[in-house]
Motif scaffolding. Structure first.
Motif, short mmCIF file in Angstrom:
data_model
loop_
_atom_site.label_atom_id
_atom_site.label_comp_id
_atom_site.label_asym_id
_atom_site.label_seq_id
_atom_site.Cartn_x
_atom_site.Cartn_y
_atom_site.Cartn_z
N ALA A 1 -0.23 6.49 18.25
CA ALA A 1 1.19 6.53 17.91
C ALA A 1 1.76 5.12 17.69
CB ALA A 1 1.97 7.23 19.01
N ILE A 2 2.63 5.02 16.71
CA ILE A 2 3.37 3.79 16.45
C ILE A 2 4.80 4.03 16.92
CG2 ILE A 2 4.34 2.30 14.66
CD1 ILE A 2 1.80 2.80 13.05
N ILE A 3 5.31 3.10 17.67
CA ILE A 3 6.66 3.26 18.22
C ILE A 3 7.63 2.42 17.40
CG2 ILE A 3 8.12 2.94 20.25
CD1 ILE A 3 5.46 3.09 21.88
N PRO A 4 8.62 3.06 16.78
CA PRO A 4 9.60 2.30 15.99
C PRO A 4 10.56 1.52 16.87
CG PRO A 4 10.18 4.63 16.00
CD PRO A 4 8.88 4.50 16.73
N ALA A 5 11.02 0.40 16.37
CA ALA A 5 12.06 -0.39 17.05
C ALA A 5 13.40 0.18 16.60
CB ALA A 5 11.94 -1.86 16.70
N ASP A 6 14.01 0.99 17.46
CA ASP A 6 15.27 1.61 17.06
C ASP A 6 16.47 0.78 17.49
OD1 ASP A 6 15.88 2.21 19.75
OD2 ASP A 6 14.97 4.19 19.60
N LYS B 1 7.85 8.88 7.20
CA LYS B 1 6.56 9.11 6.54
C LYS B 1 5.62 7.93 6.76
CE LYS B 1 8.17 12.00 2.70
NZ LYS B 1 8.32 12.04 1.23
N TYR B 2 6.15 6.73 6.66
CA TYR B 2 5.34 5.51 6.81
C TYR B 2 4.72 5.45 8.20
CZ TYR B 2 4.14 0.55 6.84
OH TYR B 2 3.48 -0.65 6.94
N ILE B 3 5.52 5.70 9.23
CA ILE B 3 5.00 5.65 10.60
C ILE B 3 3.97 6.75 10.84
CG2 ILE B 3 5.66 6.02 13.02
CD1 ILE B 3 8.25 4.44 12.34
N ARG B 4 4.23 7.93 10.33
CA ARG B 4 3.27 9.04 10.47
C ARG B 4 1.95 8.67 9.80
NH1 ARG B 4 5.46 13.33 7.44
NH2 ARG B 4 7.17 13.27 8.89
N ASP C 1 0.81 -1.22 0.00
CA ASP C 1 0.00 0.00 0.00
C ASP C 1 0.85 1.27 0.00
OD1 ASP C 1 0.95 -0.23 2.60
OD2 ASP C 1 -0.97 0.23 3.55
N TRP C 2 2.17 1.16 -0.10
CA TRP C 2 3.03 2.34 -0.13
C TRP C 2 3.09 2.89 -1.54
CZ3 TRP C 2 4.84 5.60 3.24
CH2 TRP C 2 5.85 6.50 2.86
N ASN C 3 2.63 4.13 -1.72
CA ASN C 3 2.65 4.75 -3.05
C ASN C 3 3.16 6.19 -2.98
OD1 ASN C 3 0.52 5.98 -1.82
ND2 ASN C 3 -1.03 5.32 -3.29
N LYS C 4 4.04 6.44 -2.05
CA LYS C 4 4.56 7.79 -1.82
C LYS C 4 5.99 7.95 -2.32
CE LYS C 4 1.06 8.76 1.07
NZ LYS C 4 -0.13 8.89 0.31
N GLY C 5 6.38 7.20 -3.33
CA GLY C 5 7.75 7.26 -3.83
C GLY C 5 8.67 6.35 -3.04
N GLU C 6 9.93 6.79 -2.92
CA GLU C 6 10.90 5.98 -2.17
C GLU C 6 10.43 5.81 -0.73
OE1 GLU C 6 15.60 6.04 -0.88
OE2 GLU C 6 14.93 7.30 -2.55
N PHE C 7 10.54 4.58 -0.22
CA PHE C 7 10.07 4.27 1.13
C PHE C 7 10.89 5.03 2.17
CE2 PHE C 7 10.00 1.80 5.07
CZ PHE C 7 8.65 1.65 5.25
N GLU C 8 10.17 5.69 3.09
CA GLU C 8 10.80 6.40 4.20
C GLU C 8 10.06 6.03 5.48
OE1 GLU C 8 11.56 10.62 3.71
OE2 GLU C 8 11.25 10.38 1.55
#
Length: 117
Positions: A57-62, A45-48, A35-42
């Motif tokens: 809120a989605i918490i990234p695994a850093d 942007k994806y989490i937002r 479902d990603w159609n916003k150009g290069e994956f970032e």
């Protein structure tokens, strides 16, 4: 190695899971979700976008969640005890038959090699 790419476990020390942006830091490409159609994956942007869609809120695994470790020094021929994946009540004597970094391939003693995993 046959059967050595079983990624059904969620072991935090697995060499198959990584923190966000690991791919970028290590020179790999990431395959975006369908479902990603916003150009290069970032990731930012994806989490937002996903956070807005689900309303929380989605918490990234850093990187701080991942501790690196050296591969264990298993060698072919070493003996060990292994839980039988088909009958987890059984613990069997086994032999390491191959190694590959973080992975080992074992065969239950007395069983044909085609049962190795």
């Amino acid at each position: 190695m046959d059967g050595m790419n079983d990624m059904t476990t969620g072991d935090i020390h697995s060499p198959y899971i990584h923190y966000i942006d690991w791919h970028h830091e290590n020179g790999y490409n990431i395959t975006p979700p369908p479902d990603w159609n916003k150009g290069e994956f970032e990731w930012v942007k994806y989490i937002r976008l996903k956070s807005r869609r689900i309303g929380k809120a989605i918490i990234p695994a850093d990187q701080s969640l991942f501790a690196t470790r050296q591969p264990m020094d298993f060698k072919p021929g070493m003996k060990l005890e292994v839980v039988d994946r088909k009958n987890q009540m059984l613990i069997r004597p086994a032999t390491v038959v191959a190694t590959d970094g973080y992975e080992i391939k074992v065969c239950f003693d007395g069983w044909p090699n085609f049962y190795s995993f």
